[in-house]
Design a protein around this motif. Structure first.
Motif, mmCIF file in Angstrom:
data_model
loop_
_atom_site.group_PDB
_atom_site.id
_atom_site.type_symbol
_atom_site.label_atom_id
_atom_site.label_comp_id
_atom_site.label_asym_id
_atom_site.label_seq_id
_atom_site.Cartn_x
_atom_site.Cartn_y
_atom_site.Cartn_z
ATOM 1 N N GLY A 184 0.816 -1.214 0.000
ATOM 2 C CA GLY A 184 0.000 0.000 0.000
ATOM 3 C C GLY A 184 0.841 1.251 0.000
ATOM 4 N N ARG A 185 1.896 1.264 0.792
ATOM 5 C CA ARG A 185 2.765 2.445 0.844
ATOM 6 C C ARG A 185 3.537 2.617 -0.457
ATOM 7 N N ALA A 186 3.946 1.504 -1.064
ATOM 8 C CA ALA A 186 4.624 1.601 -2.354
ATOM 9 C C ALA A 186 3.689 2.186 -3.401
ATOM 10 N N TYR A 187 2.456 1.687 -3.423
ATOM 11 C CA TYR A 187 1.466 2.226 -4.358
ATOM 12 C C TYR A 187 1.256 3.716 -4.112
ATOM 13 N N MET A 188 1.077 4.108 -2.868
ATOM 14 C CA MET A 188 0.834 5.510 -2.552
ATOM 15 C C MET A 188 2.035 6.393 -2.868
ATOM 16 N N SER A 189 3.230 5.819 -2.840
ATOM 17 C CA SER A 189 4.428 6.628 -3.090
ATOM 18 C C SER A 189 4.448 7.213 -4.494
ATOM 19 N N ALA A 190 3.685 6.628 -5.414
ATOM 20 C CA ALA A 190 3.627 7.138 -6.786
ATOM 21 C C ALA A 190 2.420 8.040 -7.023
ATOM 22 N N LEU A 191 1.679 8.338 -5.960
ATOM 23 C CA LEU A 191 0.554 9.267 -6.048
ATOM 24 C C LEU A 191 0.983 10.650 -5.577
ATOM 25 N N SER A 192 0.135 11.621 -5.800
ATOM 26 C CA SER A 192 0.404 12.967 -5.283
ATOM 27 C C SER A 192 0.200 12.976 -3.772
ATOM 28 N N ASN A 193 0.797 13.963 -3.117
ATOM 29 C CA ASN A 193 0.638 14.069 -1.666
ATOM 30 C C ASN A 193 -0.828 14.206 -1.269
ATOM 31 N N ALA A 194 -1.588 14.941 -2.052
ATOM 32 C CA ALA A 194 -3.011 15.131 -1.737
ATOM 33 C C ALA A 194 -3.759 13.809 -1.823
ATOM 34 N N ALA A 231 5.288 10.416 6.209
ATOM 35 C CA ALA A 231 6.748 10.396 6.166
ATOM 36 C C ALA A 231 7.257 9.082 5.581
ATOM 37 N N LEU A 232 6.616 7.971 5.914
ATOM 38 C CA LEU A 232 7.024 6.678 5.369
ATOM 39 C C LEU A 232 6.763 6.591 3.873
ATOM 40 N N VAL A 233 5.665 7.170 3.430
ATOM 41 C CA VAL A 233 5.353 7.180 1.997
ATOM 42 C C VAL A 233 6.366 8.049 1.245
ATOM 43 N N LEU A 234 6.703 9.196 1.811
ATOM 44 C CA LEU A 234 7.692 10.065 1.178
ATOM 45 C C LEU A 234 9.066 9.391 1.148
ATOM 46 N N GLU A 235 9.397 8.657 2.195
ATOM 47 C CA GLU A 235 10.652 7.896 2.217
ATOM 48 C C GLU A 235 10.658 6.847 1.112
ATOM 49 N N ALA A 236 9.523 6.180 0.935
ATOM 50 C CA ALA A 236 9.409 5.174 -0.126
ATOM 51 C C ALA A 236 9.567 5.813 -1.499
ATOM 52 N N ARG A 237 9.012 6.996 -1.663
ATOM 53 C CA ARG A 237 9.132 7.717 -2.935
ATOM 54 C C ARG A 237 10.592 8.034 -3.235
ATOM 55 N N GLU A 238 11.325 8.400 -2.207
ATOM 56 C CA GLU A 238 12.736 8.755 -2.387
ATOM 57 C C GLU A 238 13.603 7.521 -2.622
ATOM 58 N N ASN A 239 13.346 6.442 -1.877
ATOM 59 C CA ASN A 239 14.185 5.242 -1.961
ATOM 60 C C ASN A 239 13.818 4.317 -3.112
ATOM 61 N N GLY A 240 12.593 4.441 -3.606
ATOM 62 C CA GLY A 240 12.139 3.552 -4.675
ATOM 63 C C GLY A 240 11.447 2.301 -4.182
ATOM 64 N N TYR A 241 11.325 2.145 -2.874
ATOM 65 C CA TYR A 241 10.617 0.998 -2.312
ATOM 66 C C TYR A 241 10.089 1.363 -0.922
ATOM 67 N N ALA A 242 9.074 0.628 -0.478
ATOM 68 C CA ALA A 242 8.482 0.832 0.840
ATOM 69 C C ALA A 242 8.748 -0.385 1.721
ATOM 70 N N TRP A 243 8.605 -0.198 3.021
ATOM 71 C CA TRP A 243 8.775 -1.310 3.944
ATOM 72 C C TRP A 243 7.739 -1.232 5.066
ATOM 73 N N ALA A 244 7.492 -2.375 5.698
ATOM 74 C CA ALA A 244 6.615 -2.428 6.863
ATOM 75 C C ALA A 244 7.152 -3.491 7.809
ATOM 76 N N VAL A 257 7.493 -2.497 -4.101
ATOM 77 C CA VAL A 257 7.825 -1.533 -5.151
ATOM 78 C C VAL A 257 6.571 -1.319 -5.998
ATOM 79 N N PRO A 258 6.296 -0.079 -6.414
ATOM 80 C CA PRO A 258 5.117 0.143 -7.253
ATOM 81 C C PRO A 258 5.359 -0.262 -8.707
ATOM 82 N N LEU A 259 4.284 -0.619 -9.394
ATOM 83 C CA LEU A 259 4.305 -0.808 -10.840
ATOM 84 C C LEU A 259 3.504 0.329 -11.453
ATOM 85 N N LEU A 260 4.050 0.938 -12.509
ATOM 86 C CA LEU A 260 3.448 2.121 -13.111
ATOM 87 C C LEU A 260 2.942 1.830 -14.518
ATOM 88 N N ASP A 261 1.931 2.591 -14.949
ATOM 89 C CA ASP A 261 1.482 2.472 -16.332
ATOM 90 C C ASP A 261 2.289 3.419 -17.207
#
Length: 280
Positions: free
Chosen positions: A144-154, A181-194, A207-211
């Motif tokens: 979920g955090r990886a997916y959200m990392s590719a969305l806008s902050n809003a 903060a965790l989502v923004l970290e994932a955006r910067e690192n390219g992956y999320a963790w829990a 890691v997110p998959l993008l279209d």
């Protein structure tokens, strides 16, 4: 909410009946169906009769209680059969599973949750049985955090604000700002963790998959046991492998030979299919 003119309420009610069955209600009689769905008993009777006639429900002749029939699995099967993303990802998920020898998953977003659409369990260890179709909250999972990392902050904040941020384990993060903060970290690192935030003992990275437009459409993740891995070691070894797998899924259509085992398993006679679609 006012429905569009083309919206078919009878079809909506039919699906609502099917969705009313589950672990808490494995079988129901007509009054229970009516109560669960919020319809009259006469409507429940017509819908249950029709769904039974079509093979999606079965009725116990003694108790008169209805339950889901095996034919209802066909919806999920057809989704897996028809999904270009699942087909494209499967060979690379299997490859990653064989390399790291841990559980590898693909999940797709649905409302505020991620739905498991492909799963390759660890050949040696399993923390918990997680069937395809299982739904987990976005806010407390790496996928979920990886997916959200590719969305806008809003968009991220809207998801977090709309989520029932239940503290499933002692380590579950529920504060919106800490989650942002965790989502923004994932955006910067390219992956999320829990770290054991939905199940105790379960560490996961994703890691997110993008279209093609750069929008997230899914996430892939690795899940391991905290009894065998530290979070630091897992992130150090697993993240590069996961990022590489996501890159392959996005840029390299799998070969015919790589797809062949999955085609045989799905009962597809023609191994050549033209529906490979690039996801980035």
């Amino acid at each position: 909410m006012k429905r569009p003119a083309l919206f078919n309420q009878s079809l909506e009610k039919g699906f609502a009946v099917l969705q009313a069955f589950g672990a808490e209600r494995p079988s129901m009689n007509l009054p229970e169906i009516a109560s669960a769905v919020g319809i009259t008993k006469s409507t429940a009777q017509r819908l249950a009769f029709t769904l039974e006639a079509l093979g999606y429900l079965r009725k116990d002749p003694q108790t008169k209680r209805f339950s889901l029939a095996p034919k209802s699995l066909g919806f999920a099967y057809r989704y897996l059969l028809a999904s270009p993303l699942v087909e494209r990802a499967n060979p690379y998920l299997l490859e990653l599973n064989q390399k790291i020898r841990e559980t590898v998953n693909l999940s797709e977003p649905e409302d505020l949750e991620m739905v498991f659409a492909a799963r390759f369990p660890s050949p040696t260890h399993s923390i918990v049985h997680m069937p395809v179709g299982r739904r987990l909250p976005m806010f407390c999972t790496a996928s979920g955090r990886a997916y959200m990392s590719a969305l806008s902050n809003a968009e991220v904040r809207a998801i977090l604000d709309g989520s029932d941020r239940i503290k499933y384990t002692p380590t579950t993060k529920t504060d919106v700002e800490k989650l942002m903060a965790l989502v923004l970290e994932a955006r910067e690192n390219g992956y999320a963790w829990a770290n054991q935030e939905y199940y105790r003992g379960d560490l996961n990275i994703a890691v997110p998959l993008l279209d093609v437009s750069g929008r997230p459409i899914a996430a892939i993740n690795i899940s391991v046991s905290s009894s065998r891995w530290t979070l630091e070691a897992f992130r150090e070894k697993g993240a590069p492998m996961l990022i590489e797998a996501a890159r392959k899924i996005s840029t390299s259509p799998p070969s015919r030979s790589a797809l062949a085992p999955f085609h045989r398993g799905y009962g597809i006679s023609d191994p050549v299919r033209s529906r490979h679609s690039k996801t980035t």
